[in-house]
Design an enzyme around this catalytic site. Sequence first.
Site, PDB file in Angstrom:
ATOM      1  N   ASP A 153       0.857  -1.183   0.000  1.00 39.97           N
ATOM      2  CA  ASP A 153       0.000   0.000   0.000  1.00 39.97           C
ATOM      3  C   ASP A 153       0.895   1.236   0.000  1.00 39.97           C
ATOM      4  OD1 ASP A 153      -2.157   1.668   0.141  1.00 39.97           O
ATOM      5  OD2 ASP A 153      -2.774   1.099   2.160  1.00 39.97           O
ATOM      6  N   GLU A 199      -2.426   0.289  -4.420  1.00 38.20           N
ATOM      7  CA  GLU A 199      -2.308  -0.901  -3.570  1.00 38.20           C
ATOM      8  C   GLU A 199      -2.602  -2.161  -4.369  1.00 38.20           C
ATOM      9  OE1 GLU A 199      -5.266  -1.576  -0.499  1.00 38.20           O
ATOM     10  OE2 GLU A 199      -6.582  -0.074  -1.386  1.00 38.20           O
TER      11      GLU A 199
END
Length: 393
Positions: A47, A142
């Site tokens: 992420d 992500e």
Amino acid sequence: MSGGDAPPETGSGRPAVLDGADPSVIEEGGTAAQSEPSPYRKIIHVDMDAFYASVEQRDNPELRGKPVAVGGSAARGVVAAASYEARAFGVRSALPSVTAKRKCPDLIFVPPRFDVYRAVSAEIRAIFAEHTNLIEPLSLDEAYLDVTENHQGIAVATTIAELIRTRIKAVTGLNASAGISYNKFLAKIASDQNKPNGQFVITPRMGPAFVEALPVKKFHGVGPATAAKMQRLGIETGADLKAKPLSFLQQHFGKSGSWYYWIARGIDERPVEPDRPRKSVGAEDTFATDIFELEAARAELLPLAAKVWRCCEAHGIRGRTVTLKVKYADFQQITRSQTVAVPATDQSEIEAICFALLEQIFPVSKGIRLLGVTLSSLAETSDLGGGQLRLAI
């Protein structure tokens, strides 16, 4: 994209398994020689940290160290992303720009550059591909990676995560955080533990106890409305959720009950699915107070349409079918849809269709507790040809 209360699609609920994986290899310092082969996958959730805002700070040195919001500063604007300096003041994505400015008077608004974000995301995806072909992007910033088997034959998943994060920093100048675990649910939770610019591991030994201690409001797939409902039912932690029988959860949460039952036990069998085709883009919100007036409902639709359009821009997609979802105070749910001849080319066109659909249900005889906007019949912008597309209603 969703409003946060919809759990991921799930299967039968069996544990995620892949023959030959080793639980020791997702622990810090573990080696393949430390234990016998185990049926656990090795999943990494990467992420990017404040991705859009970090790109803007990277490209404009004058923004570094300052509170930055990507999005429009106009009265109807919405924050698409916020730097960590802005987050310290309570500025978050999806916050109305006027509210964000009130929270942080020195906030600097920067218009989004989705073409740049997509280009950087492609660089990051190429780094992932150096290690595995099993890559499931969730958005530009992500993705899940299954590194149980990887191109370099590296046994330790935490080592792979470190290599990826170091390489992303070298190539893009940006920081990434990572979560490492034996399934997607726990890997995603783990990536939030040491943000920004860190990583965290949840091993098979840790998993069940970790979930039991976690507040349910931090579970992926449990949004504010569901968390509030769980609290009313006496469910505040993973341990509380685990104590409820499957029949109870299905009674109160329908088909989502099975998902909650299994994740309370640290079990998530979903595989990493590369290049999964996107069928729709949606956003929804549940209100603290029921809505009875048309103008109030229109105001609540604006940030939802903005969320949907940001996702379209981020992914380079457009859609022809707009669906309005309405849930009343008594939980009756209806939908209204309209399909246009050519895909919408900007946010205002989606708003116009939403408003037209909304007007069809007014006046209402009972309050509205939830509104949602979904765009479907999707196509990539690269497939739409050149020229200006015009909306035909």
